[in-house]
Design a protein around this motif. Structure first.
Motif, short mmCIF file in Angstrom:
data_model
loop_
_atom_site.label_atom_id
_atom_site.label_comp_id
_atom_site.label_asym_id
_atom_site.label_seq_id
_atom_site.Cartn_x
_atom_site.Cartn_y
_atom_site.Cartn_z
N PRO A 165 0.82 -1.23 0.00
CA PRO A 165 0.00 0.00 0.00
C PRO A 165 0.85 1.27 0.00
O PRO A 165 0.49 2.27 -0.65
CB PRO A 165 -0.81 -0.13 1.30
CG PRO A 165 -0.89 -1.59 1.56
CD PRO A 165 0.44 -2.12 1.11
N GLU A 166 1.98 1.23 0.71
CA GLU A 166 2.88 2.38 0.74
C GLU A 166 3.47 2.63 -0.64
O GLU A 166 3.58 3.79 -1.09
CB GLU A 166 3.99 2.12 1.75
CG GLU A 166 4.98 3.25 1.92
CD GLU A 166 6.05 2.91 2.94
OE1 GLU A 166 7.19 3.38 2.75
OE2 GLU A 166 5.75 2.17 3.90
N THR A 179 2.08 1.86 -3.44
CA THR A 179 0.98 2.37 -4.27
C THR A 179 0.78 3.86 -4.05
O THR A 179 0.60 4.63 -5.01
CB THR A 179 -0.32 1.61 -3.96
OG1 THR A 179 -0.10 0.20 -4.14
CG2 THR A 179 -1.44 2.05 -4.88
N ARG A 180 0.81 4.26 -2.79
CA ARG A 180 0.61 5.68 -2.48
C ARG A 180 1.75 6.54 -3.01
O ARG A 180 1.53 7.62 -3.56
CB ARG A 180 0.48 5.89 -0.97
CG ARG A 180 -0.82 5.40 -0.37
CD ARG A 180 -1.00 5.93 1.05
NE ARG A 180 0.12 5.53 1.92
CZ ARG A 180 0.15 4.42 2.63
NH1 ARG A 180 -0.86 3.57 2.57
NH2 ARG A 180 1.18 4.14 3.40
N GLU A 181 2.99 6.08 -2.84
CA GLU A 181 4.15 6.90 -3.18
C GLU A 181 4.49 6.89 -4.67
O GLU A 181 4.96 7.90 -5.20
CB GLU A 181 5.36 6.43 -2.37
CG GLU A 181 5.22 6.66 -0.87
CD GLU A 181 6.45 6.20 -0.11
OE1 GLU A 181 7.35 5.61 -0.74
OE2 GLU A 181 6.49 6.40 1.12
#
Length: 204
Positions: free
Chosen positions: A87-88, A90-92
């Motif tokens: 998820p990190e 994906t966000r970054e």
């Protein structure tokens, strides 16, 4: 499922052998399993990112494998690879790069395991590998081979994606594991208790 014949499953050896009733039952079970895999691959039960069976497809085939293992008292083990930092990523870096990482991981697992093993992406960076005919010691050898493959990717020059992963293993025990979810939950617990991999593990 509609009774159509799609092929023939045969066993060949270098010398004649006696073919017992139990052997015949095993062959029928294998034929049923292959039929189920053909159905799964022809349905919507595939993950569009990795090309591997999705949770739905995995459950369909894995339940057949465990039923055969239970009926014939054969070993089976489940390996779990989890990417908690996906998820990190994906966000970054965006969905596209996260999807590239998932596809690369699925390809890597295909290299690391046998064709007879059932590999699936359950979603959110969680991959399952069901090993047929393998106890926990043999599964640990497979985990070692997988770690070596991951380290090899880590050494690839110019690798763009770096992510930590957790690996877990659970050996099928009947009747303790009444359902496939029981087995998955034990593998997840094993992954959490093991030491997490180096967060700089890279996938080219």
């Amino acid at each position: 499922e509609d009774g159509s014949h799609v092929g023939t499953l045969a066993i060949m050896d270098h010398q004649p052998r006696e073919f017992s009733t139990e052997d015949a039952a095993m062959l029928e079970d294998l034929a049923d399993l292959i039929s189920q895999e053909v159905y799964t691959l022809g349905s919507s039960a595939l993950d569009h990112i990795t090309g591997l069976p999705s949770r739905r497809g995995f459950e369909s085939v894995a339940q057949q494998v465990l039923a055969i293992s239970r009926r014939h008292n054969h070993a089976a083990s489940l390996l779990l690879l989890d990417m908690p930092k996906l998820p990190e990523i994906t966000r970054e870096r965006g969905v596209e790069q996260a999807d590239e990482l998932l596809a690369e991981t699925g390809e890597l697992l295909g290299y690391a395991f046998r064709q007879s093993d059932v590999i699936a992406h359950l979603g959110n960076g969680k991959f399952c590998i069901l090993l047929t005919g393998a106890n926990v010691d043999q599964a640990e050898l497979c985990l070692t081979r997988l770690r070596d493959e991951l380290r090899g990717r880590n050494a690839v020059a110019g690798a763009r994606h770096r992510i930590g992963y957790r690996l877990g293993v659970a050996e099928f025990r009947d009747p303790e594991h009444r359902t496939l979810d029981d087995l998955i939950q034990e593998a997840e617990a094993s992954a959490l208790t093991r030491e997490s991999a180096d967060p700089t593990t890279a996938f080219a």
